[in-house]
Design a protein around this motif. Structure first.
Motif, PDB file in Angstrom:
ATOM      1  N   LEU A 196       0.645  -1.105   0.149  1.00 28.40           N
ATOM      2  CA  LEU A 196       0.012   0.034  -0.084  1.00 28.40           C
ATOM      3  C   LEU A 196       0.870   1.125   0.080  1.00 28.40           C
ATOM      4  N   SER A 197       0.599   2.168  -0.911  1.00 25.82           N
ATOM      5  CA  SER A 197       1.312   3.339  -0.783  1.00 25.82           C
ATOM      6  C   SER A 197       1.066   4.074   0.574  1.00 25.82           C
ATOM      7  N   PRO A 198       2.257   4.909   0.838  1.00 23.62           N
ATOM      8  CA  PRO A 198       2.047   5.837   2.022  1.00 23.62           C
ATOM      9  C   PRO A 198       0.735   6.912   1.914  1.00 23.62           C
ATOM     10  N   GLY A 199       0.122   6.635   2.785  1.00 23.99           N
ATOM     11  CA  GLY A 199      -1.122   7.536   2.850  1.00 23.99           C
ATOM     12  C   GLY A 199      -2.313   6.861   2.177  1.00 23.99           C
ATOM     13  N   ALA A 200      -2.251   5.474   1.986  1.00 24.98           N
ATOM     14  CA  ALA A 200      -3.239   5.132   0.982  1.00 24.98           C
ATOM     15  C   ALA A 200      -4.746   5.123   1.605  1.00 24.98           C
ATOM     16  N   GLU A 201      -5.603   5.461   0.678  1.00 18.25           N
ATOM     17  CA  GLU A 201      -6.935   5.618   1.358  1.00 18.25           C
ATOM     18  C   GLU A 201      -7.727   4.293   0.974  1.00 18.25           C
ATOM     19  N   VAL A 202      -8.316   3.830   2.240  1.00 16.00           N
ATOM     20  CA  VAL A 202      -8.843   2.438   2.216  1.00 16.00           C
ATOM     21  C   VAL A 202     -10.199   2.478   2.877  1.00 16.00           C
ATOM     22  N   THR A 203     -11.272   2.400   2.071  1.00 14.62           N
ATOM     23  CA  THR A 203     -12.751   2.690   2.484  1.00 14.62           C
ATOM     24  C   THR A 203     -13.409   1.500   2.559  1.00 14.62           C
ATOM     25  N   THR A 204     -14.535   1.430   3.553  1.00 13.96           N
ATOM     26  CA  THR A 204     -15.281   0.395   3.027  1.00 13.96           C
ATOM     27  C   THR A 204     -16.815   0.936   3.488  1.00 13.96           C
TER      28      THR A 204
END
Length: 412
Positions: A122-130
Motif C-alpha cells: 500500500l502506498s504511504p497514506g493510502a486511502e482505504v474505504t469500506t
C-alpha cells in the motif's frame, strides 16, 4: 434483481492481459475494488449485484457464504498478482463496496486488506474505504477496521425521514446514523455519508431535513444521488402499477440545487457532480481514480476492472465466482479492449463531471466549437474556459451534464 452484465469478447481463463495493457502500469493511479455481494434485505430501488443470505440458502451453499467470501477474494488476488506480474505498482486506494461489506466479520475485511498489501503493498497514506449500513457496525468493529488499516467509512444514510426510508426499504432507524458516525469518529475513521433524493413521496422539506441532519453530523464527505428507477427492481414494478409516482426531473433538479446550496454554505465544496468534500484532502481518491482514467482490479462477483484500456467483469453469482477460482480459472465473464474513440469519449464523459474540468485541447474540433455555445447558455463557466482553457460546469450545467457531454462529443 441485479441487472445483466454487458456483452464482450471472451476473457482468457488464465486472466491474462495484452502486453500493451500492462506495459503502462504505474503511469496512472492503481486501486483495488472489492465487491461484497451480501445484504440482509434487498432494497426496493437497488439493482446492484447483491444477494440476501436467504436467497443464497443462508450460507449452506458452498461459495455463497459470508464465512468463505474472504477466502475466494484472496484466491482472486493471487490470480491478479500473477497476471500483473512483479512490476505491478503499489496500491493507492482500496474501496470495499457492495452489498453491505460490514455483514462480513471485520476480521475478514482486514484479512482481505492484508492480502492486498502482501501482494502489492500500500502506498504511504493510502486511502482505504469500506461502505457500511448504519445498523451493521459497532464501535468494536469500527475500531477493528481502523486498527487493521482502514482509513474511511462510507455510511448509507440515504435519508433522515422515516417514511422515505420505508419507501426505499431501508431498515435502519435514523438514530443509527448518529451512533455510527460517533463510533466512526471515536475510532479515528474519516466519514462519508451517502444520500438519495427524489424518492416517491419525499417533499422538498423532507429533503431539507435529511440535508440538515447530514450537515449536523459534520462528515468529511457527502454524496447525493438522484433516485433512478431501474428495470427489474421492486420500485420499478410499483411505479409501473401506479402504486407510487415516478421521480420527476424538475423535483430532482430543485433538490440538487438545494443540496448544493446547503452543503456549500456548510463549508463543503463540490468536486464531482454528485460529490462534496469538506476539503480537497477529503475527496474520495478511489473514485477520482475511476474518473481520471486510472487502473483498478475489481475483486468479487460481478466486479469490473480496468487496466491499460482493457475492461473486464466477473461472473455475477457468488457460487459461480467461487467455483471458477476453486478450479484455478479466472472469474472474468468477458472483456472489451477499448478503442481510441471509446477512450476519448470516456475521458470527456468523466472529465467534465469534475470541478477541475476538462482541458479544451482534449476535445476534437466539434467539441471545441461547441464550448462557446455552452458558455452562452450558462452551462459552462466562461471565465474558466477563457482563462484556464478548461470546460467546467456551472450549477445549471451540472443539472444538464449529459446534455453537455453529448454536445462536446458532437452527438447532440
Amino acid at each position: 434483481m441485479p441487472g445483466a452484465l454487458p456483452e464482450g469478447e471472451p476473457s482468457p481463463t488464465t486472466g491474462e492481459l495484452p502486453a500493451e495493457a500492462t506495459a503502462t502500469l504505474g503511469e496512472r493511479p492503481f486501486g483495488v475494488y472489492v465487491h461484497v455481494p451480501f445484504c440482509s434485505v434487498r432494497c426496493g430501488y437497488c439493482d446492484f449485484n447483491t444477494y440476501t443470505l436467504a436467497e443464497l440458502g443462508d450460507g449452506r451453499v458452498p461459495g455463497a457464504s459470508t464465512a468463505t467470501f474472504a477466502d475466494a477474494a484472496l484466491a482472486e488476488l493471487d490470480l491478479a498478482a500473477r497476471v500483473l506480474g512483479p512490476d505491478a505498482p503499489t496500491v493507492d486506494t482500496v474501496f470495499v463496496g457492495g452489498g453491505t461489506p460490514t455483514l462480513l466479520a471485520w476480521q475478514d475485511l482486514v484479512r482481505v486488506l492484508d492480502g492486498i498489501g502482501t501482494r502489492w503493498g500500500l502506498s504511504p497514506g493510502a486511502e482505504v474505504t469500506t461502505e457500511a449500513n448504519p445498523d451493521s457496525v459497532t464501535l468494536e468493529s469500527l475500531q477493528g477496521l481502523r486498527a487493521g488499516g482502514f482509513t474511511r467509512v462510507s455510511l448509507g444514510m440515504q435519508s433522515a425521514v422515516p417514511h422515505v426510508l420505508r419507501t426505499l426499504d431501508r431498515t435502519h432507524d435514523p438514530e443509527n446514523v448518529v451512533r455510527a458516525v460517533v463510533a466512526a469518529r471515536d475510532s479515528g475513521l474519516d466519514v462519508s455519508l451517502d444520500l438519495i433524493y427524489g424518492t416517491p413521496g419525499e417533499s422538498l422539506a423532507d429533503w431539507r431535513t435529511s440535508l440538515d441532519a447530514a450537515v449536523a453530523l459534520r462528515p468529511d464527505h457527502v454524496s447525493a444521488y438522484a433516485l433512478v428507477v431501474e428495470e427489474g427492481t421492486k420500485l420499478a414494478a410499483q411505479v409501473r402499477r401506479g402504486d407510487v409516482p415516478a421521480p420527476e426531473d424538475d423535483d430532482e433538479a430543485a433538490k440538487y440545487e438545494l443540496a448544493d446550496e446547503l452543503l456549500t454554505a456548510a463549508g463543503f465544496g463540490w468536486y464531482e457532480v454528485s460529490s462534496w468534500a469538506r476539503g480537497p484532502q477529503f475527496r474520495c481518491r478511489h473514485n477520482v481514480g475511476y474518473w481520471g482514467g486510472g487502473d483498478w482490479w475489481g475483486v468479487g462477483p460481478g466486479a469490473h476492472s480496468h487496466v491499460g484500456g482493457v475492461r473486464w467483469w466477473n461472473v455475477k453469482h457468488p457460487v459461480a465466482y467461487a467455483d471458477r477460482l476453486a478450479a484455478g480459472a479466472s472469474p472474468a465473464a468477458a472483456r472489451e479492449i477499448l478503442t481510441t474513440e471509446q477512450r476519448h469519449d470516456e475521458e470527456v464523459l468523466l472529465g467534465v463531471r469534475l470541478v477541475d474540468g476538462l482541458p479544451v485541447d482534449r476535445l476534437d474540433r466539434a467539441g471545441r466549437t461547441a464550448v462557446a455555445g455552452l458558455v452562452a447558455e450558462g452551462l459552462v463557466d466562461g471565465r474558466v474556459a477563457l482563462a484556464q482553457r478548461r470546460v467546467r460546469l456551472t450549477r445549471q450545467g451540472r443539472l444538464l451534464a449529459d446534455t453537455v457531454v453529448r454536445r462536446l462529443l458532437g452527438v447532440g
